[in-house]
Design an enzyme around this catalytic site. Sequence first.
Site, PDB file in Angstrom:
ATOM      1  N   ARG A  16      38.578  81.842  43.907  1.00 19.11           N
ATOM      2  CA  ARG A  16      38.825  83.149  43.539  1.00 19.11           C
ATOM      3  C   ARG A  16      39.994  83.946  44.195  1.00 19.11           C
ATOM      4  O   ARG A  16      40.890  83.226  44.474  1.00 19.11           O
ATOM      5  CB  ARG A  16      37.456  84.143  43.833  1.00 19.11           C
ATOM      6  CG  ARG A  16      36.222  83.439  43.296  1.00 19.11           C
ATOM      7  CD  ARG A  16      36.292  82.954  41.701  1.00 19.11           C
ATOM      8  NE  ARG A  16      34.979  82.434  41.576  1.00 19.11           N
ATOM      9  CZ  ARG A  16      34.695  81.425  40.250  1.00 19.11           C
ATOM     10  NH1 ARG A  16      35.768  81.231  39.840  1.00 19.11           N
ATOM     11  NH2 ARG A  16      33.419  81.224  39.936  1.00 19.11           N
ATOM     12  N   ASN A  40      41.647  78.741  37.330  1.00 18.12           N
ATOM     13  CA  ASN A  40      41.237  79.750  36.302  1.00 18.12           C
ATOM     14  C   ASN A  40      41.209  81.392  36.771  1.00 18.12           C
ATOM     15  O   ASN A  40      41.505  82.105  36.117  1.00 18.12           O
ATOM     16  CB  ASN A  40      39.960  79.284  35.920  1.00 18.12           C
ATOM     17  CG  ASN A  40      38.729  79.156  36.665  1.00 18.12           C
ATOM     18  OD1 ASN A  40      38.979  78.749  37.846  1.00 18.12           O
ATOM     19  ND2 ASN A  40      37.514  79.255  36.221  1.00 18.12           N
ATOM     20  N   LYS A  94      45.292  71.577  34.916  1.00 16.84           N
ATOM     21  CA  LYS A  94      43.895  71.667  34.238  1.00 16.84           C
ATOM     22  C   LYS A  94      43.712  71.923  32.922  1.00 16.84           C
ATOM     23  O   LYS A  94      44.217  72.964  32.598  1.00 16.84           O
ATOM     24  CB  LYS A  94      42.965  72.578  35.101  1.00 16.84           C
ATOM     25  CG  LYS A  94      41.527  72.903  34.829  1.00 16.84           C
ATOM     26  CD  LYS A  94      40.487  71.604  35.408  1.00 16.84           C
ATOM     27  CE  LYS A  94      39.161  71.801  34.769  1.00 16.84           C
ATOM     28  NZ  LYS A  94      38.314  72.678  35.845  1.00 16.84           N
ATOM     29  N   HIS A 133      38.102  69.688  31.836  1.00 21.61           N
ATOM     30  CA  HIS A 133      36.953  70.157  31.763  1.00 21.61           C
ATOM     31  C   HIS A 133      36.443  70.073  30.303  1.00 21.61           C
ATOM     32  O   HIS A 133      36.736  70.523  29.405  1.00 21.61           O
ATOM     33  CB  HIS A 133      36.857  71.896  31.747  1.00 21.61           C
ATOM     34  CG  HIS A 133      35.351  72.274  31.543  1.00 21.61           C
ATOM     35  ND1 HIS A 133      34.950  72.976  32.404  1.00 21.61           N
ATOM     36  CD2 HIS A 133      34.506  72.082  30.722  1.00 21.61           C
ATOM     37  CE1 HIS A 133      33.591  73.552  32.203  1.00 21.61           C
ATOM     38  NE2 HIS A 133      33.347  72.827  31.133  1.00 21.61           N
ATOM     39  N   HIS A 168      33.715  67.174  36.822  1.00 20.20           N
ATOM     40  CA  HIS A 168      32.039  67.407  36.968  1.00 20.20           C
ATOM     41  C   HIS A 168      31.147  66.857  35.823  1.00 20.20           C
ATOM     42  O   HIS A 168      30.586  67.595  34.883  1.00 20.20           O
ATOM     43  CB  HIS A 168      31.698  68.948  36.927  1.00 20.20           C
ATOM     44  CG  HIS A 168      32.658  69.882  35.910  1.00 20.20           C
ATOM     45  ND1 HIS A 168      32.734  69.657  34.742  1.00 20.20           N
ATOM     46  CD2 HIS A 168      33.410  70.963  36.350  1.00 20.20           C
ATOM     47  CE1 HIS A 168      33.547  70.359  34.223  1.00 20.20           C
ATOM     48  NE2 HIS A 168      33.963  71.441  35.078  1.00 20.20           N
ATOM     49  N   HIS A 248      30.012  83.587  42.439  1.00 24.68           N
ATOM     50  CA  HIS A 248      30.115  84.742  41.833  1.00 24.68           C
ATOM     51  C   HIS A 248      28.947  85.854  42.486  1.00 24.68           C
ATOM     52  O   HIS A 248      28.188  85.468  43.004  1.00 24.68           O
ATOM     53  CB  HIS A 248      29.466  84.689  40.128  1.00 24.68           C
ATOM     54  CG  HIS A 248      30.140  83.729  39.394  1.00 24.68           C
ATOM     55  ND1 HIS A 248      31.193  84.257  38.659  1.00 24.68           N
ATOM     56  CD2 HIS A 248      30.116  82.471  38.967  1.00 24.68           C
ATOM     57  CE1 HIS A 248      32.015  83.463  37.635  1.00 24.68           C
ATOM     58  NE2 HIS A 248      31.355  82.119  38.195  1.00 24.68           N
ATOM     59  N   ALA A 260      28.452  81.692  35.077  1.00 25.52           N
ATOM     60  CA  ALA A 260      28.230  80.008  35.109  1.00 25.52           C
ATOM     61  C   ALA A 260      28.882  79.953  36.637  1.00 25.52           C
ATOM     62  O   ALA A 260      29.953  80.161  36.633  1.00 25.52           O
ATOM     63  CB  ALA A 260      28.703  79.531  34.091  1.00 25.52           C
TER      64      ALA A 260
HETATM   65  O1  DOR Z   1      29.855  76.790  36.191  1.00 28.46           O
HETATM   66  C1  DOR Z   1      31.228  77.022  36.156  1.00 28.46           C
HETATM   67  N1  DOR Z   1      31.912  77.772  36.634  1.00 28.46           N
HETATM   68  N2  DOR Z   1      31.846  75.909  35.430  1.00 28.46           N
HETATM   69  C2  DOR Z   1      33.181  76.123  35.221  1.00 28.46           C
HETATM   70  O2  DOR Z   1      33.776  75.414  34.542  1.00 28.46           O
HETATM   71  C3  DOR Z   1      34.087  77.261  35.994  1.00 28.46           C
HETATM   72  C4  DOR Z   1      33.161  77.906  36.945  1.00 28.46           C
HETATM   73  C5  DOR Z   1      33.715  79.180  37.404  1.00 28.46           C
HETATM   74  O3  DOR Z   1      34.900  79.410  37.639  1.00 28.46           O
HETATM   75  O4  DOR Z   1      32.931  80.192  37.336  1.00 28.46           O
HETATM   76 ZN    ZN Z   2      35.267  74.126  38.290  1.00 27.63          ZN
END
Ligand code: DOR
Ligand code: ZN
Length: 340
Positions: A16, A40, A94, A133, A168, A248, A260
């Site tokens: 993050r 990401n 990625k 992914h 994963h 998160h 997620a």
């Molecule tokens: O559960 C996940 N969280 N899977 C992912 O592929 C990305 C990740 C996230 O960046 O929160």
């Molecule tokens: Zn990931």
Amino acid sequence: MRLSLIRPSDMHVHFRDGAMLRDVVPQTAAQFRRAVVMPNVPPIETADDARAYERKIREAAGDAAFRPLMTLKLTHRTTPAMIRDARDVAVAAKLYPAGVTTASHDGIGDPDDPGLLAVFEEMQRVGMILCIHGEAPDAFVLDREATYLDVVRRIVGRFPGLKVVMEHITTAASARYVEEEAPARIAATITVHHLVHTLDDVIGKGGIRPHHFCYPVPKRPEDLRALRRAAFHSTSGRIFFGSDTAPHPKGAKESACGCAGVYSAPVALPTLVELFLESGREDAIRRLEAFASTNGPRFYGLPVDESDTISLEDGPWTVPAEMGGVVPFRAGETIPWRVA
Ligand code: DOR
Ligand code: ZN
């Protein structure tokens, strides 16, 4: 009791930005020799993005020995020149199928797009690894990984010099593909939570567990068994640890539409020790060393310093309910091993 192993590397992390980055990076840096940093959040698309992000991570780590390994996020804007420019700063790029997970709306819509194929060609030429992914966003959630395997096969077949990491993996079929079908330049990461959970641990045990929810979702008991078999017993050198630690804020997970991701960095290593010892193998710690310390770096072509070790000791510790506003994996549980 104390045990020691070559310092592990985490081949898949989410760090993050901002205050959260400053909270979570030290957790990883204190235990791992290096970490492959996902692109990401924040989006890392260019060499300059990667350099600036790497600097922030190094500052937050406060440990000069810790090495963040940077990656680029592939979009339909990515060009071969961007790959060339990033070859010295990014070890991998990625592929997120568009919309498949957190911050992937501008990921790859068409994996056969000629512009993308030119990017893969350049990655193959400069020796940049492709991390995938592997989920088809439009397939039923439990079939997404199996459905995307066809795309993976196509990419692997088209680019005979490209190294690919299937990130994963969660199914017996993916483990079988890597171990029995794919060429030696294909590897896979496995998370710690996918070595513990099935879908029952997310939605099937008396209620919904938002802190266990991640993509790809954990699957069936037979998939869990296959992942454990691969992690504990594989001798191919192509199955290795990537935590996918993905913090998160608590409120964003405990929500009507929860995010997620499992924040596993603080407990990943003690949990792996516990799992490997439970595998019943006499050489459990050497097997863990292959999975978490040597297979990943070797696949990435990085040196392994066998004199750089980490110790764990038995002595129970209780995982905090919350760390910096994030609920960690195994919050509130008492774990028999801790990092010394
Ligand atoms: O559960 C996940 N969280 N899977 C992912 O592929 C990305 C990740 C996230 O960046 O929160
Ligand atoms: Zn990931």
